[in-house]
Motif scaffolding. Structure first.
Motif, PDB file in Angstrom:
ATOM      1  N   LYS A  12      36.989  35.490  36.223  1.00  0.00           N
ATOM      2  CA  LYS A  12      36.982  36.939  36.430  1.00  0.00           C
ATOM      3  C   LYS A  12      35.552  37.472  36.517  1.00  0.00           C
ATOM      4  O   LYS A  12      35.227  38.278  37.393  1.00  0.00           O
ATOM      5  CB  LYS A  12      37.723  37.649  35.291  1.00  0.00           C
ATOM      6  N   ILE A  13      34.700  37.001  35.603  1.00  0.00           N
ATOM      7  CA  ILE A  13      33.303  37.449  35.607  1.00  0.00           C
ATOM      8  C   ILE A  13      32.599  36.993  36.882  1.00  0.00           C
ATOM      9  O   ILE A  13      31.901  37.788  37.529  1.00  0.00           O
ATOM     10  CB  ILE A  13      32.563  36.934  34.352  1.00  0.00           C
ATOM     11  N   ASP A  14      32.784  35.726  37.249  1.00  0.00           N
ATOM     12  CA  ASP A  14      32.145  35.212  38.473  1.00  0.00           C
ATOM     13  C   ASP A  14      32.607  35.969  39.709  1.00  0.00           C
ATOM     14  O   ASP A  14      31.803  36.308  40.577  1.00  0.00           O
ATOM     15  CB  ASP A  14      32.441  33.716  38.639  1.00  0.00           C
ATOM     16  N   THR A  15      33.907  36.253  39.763  1.00  0.00           N
ATOM     17  CA  THR A  15      34.454  36.979  40.918  1.00  0.00           C
ATOM     18  C   THR A  15      33.912  38.404  40.964  1.00  0.00           C
ATOM     19  O   THR A  15      33.488  38.882  42.025  1.00  0.00           O
ATOM     20  CB  THR A  15      35.994  36.977  40.870  1.00  0.00           C
ATOM     21  N   ALA A  16      33.900  39.088  39.828  1.00  0.00           N
ATOM     22  CA  ALA A  16      33.367  40.453  39.785  1.00  0.00           C
ATOM     23  C   ALA A  16      31.889  40.466  40.151  1.00  0.00           C
ATOM     24  O   ALA A  16      31.415  41.385  40.835  1.00  0.00           O
ATOM     25  CB  ALA A  16      33.590  41.070  38.405  1.00  0.00           C
ATOM     26  N   ASN A  17      31.171  39.450  39.729  1.00  0.00           N
ATOM     27  CA  ASN A  17      29.739  39.387  40.038  1.00  0.00           C
ATOM     28  C   ASN A  17      29.461  39.129  41.513  1.00  0.00           C
ATOM     29  O   ASN A  17      28.360  39.436  41.989  1.00  0.00           O
ATOM     30  CB  ASN A  17      29.042  38.347  39.162  1.00  0.00           C
ATOM     31  N   PRO A  37      42.936  42.376  46.161  1.00  0.00           N
ATOM     32  CA  PRO A  37      41.928  43.425  45.980  1.00  0.00           C
ATOM     33  C   PRO A  37      42.116  44.263  44.718  1.00  0.00           C
ATOM     34  O   PRO A  37      41.144  44.699  44.114  1.00  0.00           O
ATOM     35  CB  PRO A  37      42.054  44.282  47.239  1.00  0.00           C
ATOM     36  N   THR A  38      43.357  44.474  44.302  1.00  0.00           N
ATOM     37  CA  THR A  38      43.603  45.281  43.107  1.00  0.00           C
ATOM     38  C   THR A  38      43.005  44.616  41.876  1.00  0.00           C
ATOM     39  O   THR A  38      42.333  45.262  41.066  1.00  0.00           O
ATOM     40  CB  THR A  38      45.112  45.510  42.905  1.00  0.00           C
ATOM     41  N   ALA A  39      43.222  43.317  41.743  1.00  0.00           N
ATOM     42  CA  ALA A  39      42.679  42.587  40.587  1.00  0.00           C
ATOM     43  C   ALA A  39      41.154  42.600  40.621  1.00  0.00           C
ATOM     44  O   ALA A  39      40.506  42.857  39.599  1.00  0.00           O
ATOM     45  CB  ALA A  39      43.199  41.155  40.569  1.00  0.00           C
ATOM     46  N   ILE A  40      40.581  42.348  41.783  1.00  0.00           N
ATOM     47  CA  ILE A  40      39.118  42.305  41.869  1.00  0.00           C
ATOM     48  C   ILE A  40      38.519  43.675  41.561  1.00  0.00           C
ATOM     49  O   ILE A  40      37.534  43.772  40.821  1.00  0.00           O
ATOM     50  CB  ILE A  40      38.654  41.781  43.244  1.00  0.00           C
ATOM     51  N   ARG A  41      39.115  44.741  42.072  1.00  0.00           N
ATOM     52  CA  ARG A  41      38.615  46.085  41.762  1.00  0.00           C
ATOM     53  C   ARG A  41      38.651  46.337  40.254  1.00  0.00           C
ATOM     54  O   ARG A  41      37.718  46.880  39.671  1.00  0.00           O
ATOM     55  CB  ARG A  41      39.439  47.162  42.478  1.00  0.00           C
ATOM     56  N   GLN A  49      31.767  48.590  33.294  1.00  0.00           N
ATOM     57  CA  GLN A  49      31.882  49.390  32.072  1.00  0.00           C
ATOM     58  C   GLN A  49      31.390  48.607  30.859  1.00  0.00           C
ATOM     59  O   GLN A  49      30.690  49.151  30.013  1.00  0.00           O
ATOM     60  CB  GLN A  49      33.330  49.826  31.862  1.00  0.00           C
ATOM     61  N   GLU A  50      31.746  47.336  30.797  1.00  0.00           N
ATOM     62  CA  GLU A  50      31.314  46.522  29.665  1.00  0.00           C
ATOM     63  C   GLU A  50      29.798  46.350  29.666  1.00  0.00           C
ATOM     64  O   GLU A  50      29.170  46.352  28.613  1.00  0.00           O
ATOM     65  CB  GLU A  50      32.032  45.173  29.652  1.00  0.00           C
ATOM     66  N   PHE A  51      29.202  46.215  30.858  1.00  0.00           N
ATOM     67  CA  PHE A  51      27.742  46.135  30.951  1.00  0.00           C
ATOM     68  C   PHE A  51      27.095  47.416  30.423  1.00  0.00           C
ATOM     69  O   PHE A  51      25.992  47.400  29.893  1.00  0.00           O
ATOM     70  CB  PHE A  51      27.279  45.890  32.387  1.00  0.00           C
ATOM     71  N   GLU A  52      27.804  48.540  30.561  1.00  0.00           N
ATOM     72  CA  GLU A  52      27.303  49.834  30.083  1.00  0.00           C
ATOM     73  C   GLU A  52      27.609  50.053  28.599  1.00  0.00           C
ATOM     74  O   GLU A  52      27.294  51.093  28.045  1.00  0.00           O
ATOM     75  CB  GLU A  52      27.918  50.972  30.905  1.00  0.00           C
ATOM     76  N   ILE A  61      36.204  41.170  28.706  1.00  0.00           N
ATOM     77  CA  ILE A  61      35.873  39.925  29.401  1.00  0.00           C
ATOM     78  C   ILE A  61      34.466  39.436  29.082  1.00  0.00           C
ATOM     79  O   ILE A  61      34.189  38.270  29.237  1.00  0.00           O
ATOM     80  CB  ILE A  61      36.099  40.006  30.927  1.00  0.00           C
ATOM     81  N   THR A  62      33.600  40.299  28.596  1.00  0.00           N
ATOM     82  CA  THR A  62      32.268  39.805  28.210  1.00  0.00           C
ATOM     83  C   THR A  62      32.312  39.398  26.739  1.00  0.00           C
ATOM     84  O   THR A  62      33.051  39.992  25.951  1.00  0.00           O
ATOM     85  CB  THR A  62      31.170  40.873  28.425  1.00  0.00           C
TER      86      THR A  62
END
Length: 99
Positions: A12-17, A37-41, A49-52, A61-62
């Motif tokens: 999930k993290i790799d895909t989002a990145n 696309p829904t899952a990736i979005r 949000q988690e990075f923030e 996920i982080t």
């Protein structure tokens, strides 16, 4: 009945990145990974949000946000146990006063 595939946190993290850090569009990330696309979005939004520093209501996920969720659950359990002890103490005190 169709079951939804489960993906690892790392996936999930790799895909989002792909979208966040590598500049892929959602469509390009879908084509590269085979995920809808829904899952990736959802993953992109959650990772941003988690990075923030925003703790999600869903499973984090982080690693940092996962730890925050674990600690919040521990605090909730400790507070619940403390409330039970308070009530038990109050009942015992009441019982002693009646005697």
């Amino acid at each position: 009945m169709k079951t939804q595939p489960t993906y690892s946190t790392e996936f999930k993290i790799d895909t989002a990145n792909l979208v966040i850090k590598q500049g892929y569009t959602i469509r390009e990330a879908c084509d590269a990974t085979g995920v809808g696309p829904t899952a990736i979005r959802r993953w992109v939004t959650q990772l941003r949000q988690e990075f923030e520093g925003i703790t999600p209501s869903a499973n984090a996920i982080t690693p940092e946000q996962k730890r925050i969720q674990e600690l919040e659950a521990q605090i909730k359990k400790i507070e619940w146990e403390k409330d039970i002890l308070k009530k038990a103490t109050a009942l015992l005190m009441q019982d002693n006063i009646k005697r």
